[in-house]
Enzyme design. Structure first.
Site, PDB file in Angstrom:
ATOM      1  N   GLY A  28     -73.741 -46.298 -19.531  1.00 23.85           N
ATOM      2  CA  GLY A  28     -73.796 -45.635 -20.842  1.00 23.85           C
ATOM      3  C   GLY A  28     -72.667 -46.127 -21.726  1.00 23.85           C
ATOM      4  CG  LEU A  29     -73.346 -45.959 -25.999  1.00 28.72           C
ATOM      5  CD1 LEU A  29     -73.686 -45.028 -27.169  1.00 28.72           C
ATOM      6  CD2 LEU A  29     -73.188 -47.403 -26.471  1.00 28.72           C
ATOM      7  CB  SER A  30     -66.988 -46.650 -24.668  1.00 36.68           C
ATOM      8  OG  SER A  30     -65.683 -46.135 -24.571  1.00 36.68           O
ATOM      9  N   GLY A  31     -67.368 -43.396 -23.715  1.00 35.84           N
ATOM     10  CA  GLY A  31     -67.286 -42.010 -24.171  1.00 35.84           C
ATOM     11  C   GLY A  31     -68.527 -41.183 -23.863  1.00 35.84           C
ATOM     12  CB  SER A  32     -71.906 -41.996 -22.597  1.00 39.50           C
ATOM     13  OG  SER A  32     -71.592 -42.808 -21.480  1.00 39.50           O
ATOM     14  CE  LYS A  45     -69.369 -46.002 -18.782  1.00 38.07           C
ATOM     15  NZ  LYS A  45     -69.085 -45.665 -20.184  1.00 38.07           N
ATOM     16  CB  SER A  46     -64.832 -41.884 -16.239  1.00 35.96           C
ATOM     17  OG  SER A  46     -64.870 -43.225 -16.563  1.00 35.96           O
ATOM     18  CB  SER A  69     -73.471 -51.782 -16.508  1.00 35.03           C
ATOM     19  OG  SER A  69     -73.587 -50.381 -16.362  1.00 35.03           O
TER      20      SER A  69
HETATM   21  N1  LIG Z   1     -65.176 -54.414 -26.412  1.00 32.67           N
HETATM   22  C1  LIG Z   1     -65.297 -53.366 -25.578  1.00 32.67           C
HETATM   23  N2  LIG Z   1     -66.534 -52.841 -25.322  1.00 32.67           N
HETATM   24  C2  LIG Z   1     -66.656 -51.800 -24.482  1.00 32.67           C
HETATM   25  N3  LIG Z   1     -65.611 -51.202 -23.838  1.00 32.67           N
HETATM   26  C3  LIG Z   1     -64.366 -51.704 -24.063  1.00 32.67           C
HETATM   27  C4  LIG Z   1     -64.163 -52.781 -24.936  1.00 32.67           C
HETATM   28  N4  LIG Z   1     -62.829 -53.054 -24.973  1.00 32.67           N
HETATM   29  C5  LIG Z   1     -62.221 -52.194 -24.157  1.00 32.67           C
HETATM   30  N5  LIG Z   1     -63.146 -51.372 -23.598  1.00 32.67           N
HETATM   31  C6  LIG Z   1     -62.796 -50.353 -22.577  1.00 32.67           C
HETATM   32  O1  LIG Z   1     -63.233 -50.930 -21.351  1.00 32.67           O
HETATM   33  C7  LIG Z   1     -64.137 -50.075 -20.688  1.00 32.67           C
HETATM   34  C8  LIG Z   1     -65.460 -50.789 -20.385  1.00 32.67           C
HETATM   35  O2  LIG Z   1     -65.304 -51.629 -19.283  1.00 32.67           O
HETATM   36  P1  LIG Z   1     -66.558 -51.955 -18.369  1.00 32.67           P
HETATM   37  O3  LIG Z   1     -66.046 -52.805 -17.269  1.00 32.67           O
HETATM   38  O4  LIG Z   1     -67.232 -50.703 -17.999  1.00 32.67           O
HETATM   39  O5  LIG Z   1     -67.466 -52.798 -19.364  1.00 32.67           O
HETATM   40  S1  LIG Z   1     -68.755 -53.688 -19.027  1.00 32.67           S
HETATM   41  O6  LIG Z   1     -69.569 -52.938 -18.069  1.00 32.67           O
HETATM   42  O7  LIG Z   1     -68.305 -54.955 -18.464  1.00 32.67           O
HETATM   43  O8  LIG Z   1     -69.433 -53.882 -20.317  1.00 32.67           O
HETATM   44  C9  LIG Z   1     -64.446 -48.928 -21.620  1.00 32.67           C
HETATM   45  O9  LIG Z   1     -64.299 -47.798 -20.792  1.00 32.67           O
HETATM   46  P2  LIG Z   1     -65.205 -46.487 -20.915  1.00 32.67           P
HETATM   47  O10 LIG Z   1     -64.772 -45.865 -22.207  1.00 32.67           O
HETATM   48  O11 LIG Z   1     -64.822 -45.693 -19.720  1.00 32.67           O
HETATM   49  O12 LIG Z   1     -66.641 -46.884 -20.912  1.00 32.67           O
HETATM   50  C10 LIG Z   1     -63.435 -49.023 -22.736  1.00 32.67           C
HETATM   51  O13 LIG Z   1     -62.425 -48.072 -22.533  1.00 32.67           O
HETATM   52  N1  LIG Z   2     -71.789 -33.369 -19.749  1.00 24.05           N
HETATM   53  C1  LIG Z   2     -70.718 -34.145 -19.822  1.00 24.05           C
HETATM   54  N2  LIG Z   2     -70.560 -35.147 -18.939  1.00 24.05           N
HETATM   55  C2  LIG Z   2     -69.482 -35.963 -19.010  1.00 24.05           C
HETATM   56  N3  LIG Z   2     -68.505 -35.858 -19.961  1.00 24.05           N
HETATM   57  C3  LIG Z   2     -68.617 -34.877 -20.873  1.00 24.05           C
HETATM   58  C4  LIG Z   2     -69.725 -33.982 -20.833  1.00 24.05           C
HETATM   59  N4  LIG Z   2     -69.592 -33.108 -21.853  1.00 24.05           N
HETATM   60  C5  LIG Z   2     -68.440 -33.442 -22.476  1.00 24.05           C
HETATM   61  N5  LIG Z   2     -67.847 -34.508 -21.892  1.00 24.05           N
HETATM   62  C6  LIG Z   2     -66.580 -35.101 -22.374  1.00 24.05           C
HETATM   63  O1  LIG Z   2     -66.864 -36.400 -22.885  1.00 24.05           O
HETATM   64  C7  LIG Z   2     -65.780 -37.280 -22.635  1.00 24.05           C
HETATM   65  C8  LIG Z   2     -66.323 -38.447 -21.849  1.00 24.05           C
HETATM   66  O2  LIG Z   2     -65.286 -39.370 -21.546  1.00 24.05           O
HETATM   67  P1  LIG Z   2     -65.394 -40.357 -20.321  1.00 24.05           P
HETATM   68  O3  LIG Z   2     -65.811 -39.654 -19.093  1.00 24.05           O
HETATM   69  O4  LIG Z   2     -64.098 -41.120 -20.288  1.00 24.05           O
HETATM   70  O5  LIG Z   2     -66.595 -41.314 -20.771  1.00 24.05           O
HETATM   71  P2  LIG Z   2     -66.865 -42.823 -20.351  1.00 24.05           P
HETATM   72  O6  LIG Z   2     -66.362 -43.018 -18.952  1.00 24.05           O
HETATM   73  O7  LIG Z   2     -68.355 -42.988 -20.455  1.00 24.05           O
HETATM   74  O8  LIG Z   2     -66.122 -43.653 -21.352  1.00 24.05           O
HETATM   75  C9  LIG Z   2     -64.733 -36.486 -21.849  1.00 24.05           C
HETATM   76  O9  LIG Z   2     -63.769 -36.016 -22.762  1.00 24.05           O
HETATM   77  C10 LIG Z   2     -65.544 -35.319 -21.272  1.00 24.05           C
HETATM   78  O10 LIG Z   2     -64.784 -34.162 -21.067  1.00 24.05           O
END
Ligand SMILES: Nc1ncnc2c1ncn2[C@@H]1O[C@H](COP(=O)(O)OS(=O)(=O)O)[C@@H](OP(=O)(O)O)[C@H]1O
Ligand SMILES: Nc1ncnc2c1ncn2[C@@H]1O[C@H](COP(=O)(O)OP(=O)(O)O)[C@@H](O)[C@H]1O
Length: 227
Positions: free
Chosen positions: A54-58, A60-61, A128
């Site tokens: 999923g998107l960053s901030g969706s 996943k973690s 991914s």
């Molecule tokens: N350009 C760009 N696009 C997307 N994300 C970025 C980028 N630069 C840095 N980040 C940070 O790196 C995390 C994504 O790394 P991933 O290894 O999951 O990416 S990928 O699967 O290879 O696309 C991602 O983490 P999450 O927010 O947990 O998804 C971001 O914090």
């Molecule tokens: N149902 C949910 N599942 C996961 N995260 C959630 C949910 N609702 C709210 N959140 C919030 O959304 C944010 C997601 O951040 P994070 O887990 O770092 O996302 P990602 O790993 O996709 O970048 C966190 O602040 C988390 O508390």
């Protein structure tokens, strides 16, 4: 295992088929002394790959870690591979070009497969973004072993969350190739699970994942840790 029923899984401790090492010469496959089936039997549960995308901030973690904690609490062998962390170590040589992301996911697919063989429920949390790369990871293992979980939160919600301030930087042009802004995210066509992590509570999302693991007999109904 539940009702004393045996755990039937395909063992993977045998040589992969085909030419998987075109550069290698004089390399001989060693059969493992303990196979996946034996580990599952001893631990009382099978292993699986839970592939969160999923998107960053969706979420996943957050979701992967919450599911991990719930499974660990039940005495199951689990491990989280998280994009941010792995990019500090195994994949620290990679950036965010399409080809670097492809290599990132290729490595994670292979590492996840090793965890699967080691009898561990492995949860991977990577953007991914490319369907073809996720499908390659899926094809490395048996069909029952790969559970793709789409953390489906709208871009607007992820951007509003902006937990790391990266969307603001991407909008300002300070980060290039940012997923959802200047690099594509290809939604899974038919994931095993699509969860609305943008609007549902974390607890309800965890419940959905655990129920799926129960239904798919990855985890037993009641698991007592070995004392
Ligand atoms: N350009 C760009 N696009 C997307 N994300 C970025 C980028 N630069 C840095 N980040 C940070 O790196 C995390 C994504 O790394 P991933 O290894 O999951 O990416 S990928 O699967 O290879 O696309 C991602 O983490 P999450 O927010 O947990 O998804 C971001 O914090
Ligand atoms: N149902 C949910 N599942 C996961 N995260 C959630 C949910 N609702 C709210 N959140 C919030 O959304 C944010 C997601 O951040 P994070 O887990 O770092 O996302 P990602 O790993 O996709 O970048 C966190 O602040 C988390 O508390």
């Amino acid at each position: 295992m539940e009702n004393g029923s045996p755990i039937n899984i395909k063992t993977m401790s045998s040589a992969p088929q085909g030419d998987t090492n075109p550069k290698g010469t004089n390399i001989v496959w060693h059969e493992a002394s303990v196979d996946r089936q034996s580990r599952a039997q001893q631990r009382g549960h099978r292993s699986a790959i839970l592939w969160f995308t999923g998107l960053s901030g969706s979420g996943k973690s957050t979701l992967a870690n919450a599911v991990n904690a719930a499974l660990f609490e039940q005495g199951l062998a689990t491990y989280v591979l998280d994009g941010d962390n792995i990019r500090h170590s195994l994949c620290k040589d990679l950036g965010f070009s399409d080809s670097d992301r492809e290599e990132n996911i290729r490595r994670i697919g292979e590492v996840a497969k090793l965890f699967l063989d080691a009898g561990v429920i492995v949860l991977t949390a990577f953007v991914s973004p490319f369907r073809a790369d996720r499908d390659k990871a899926r094809k490395l293992v048996d069909v029952d072993d790969f559970i793709e979980i789409h953390c489906a939160a709208d871009l607007s919600i992820c951007e509003e969350r902006d937990t790391k301030g990266l969307y603001a930087k991407a909008r300002a042009g300070e980060i290039k190739d940012f997923t959802g802004i200047s690099s594509p995210y290809e939604e899974p066509a038919s994931p095993e699970l699509k969860i609305n992590t943008g609007e549902q509570s974390l607890d309800s999302c965890v419940e959905i994942v655990l129920k799926t693991l129960l239904n798919r007999k990855v985890i037993p109904a009641k698991h007592q840790p070995v004392s």
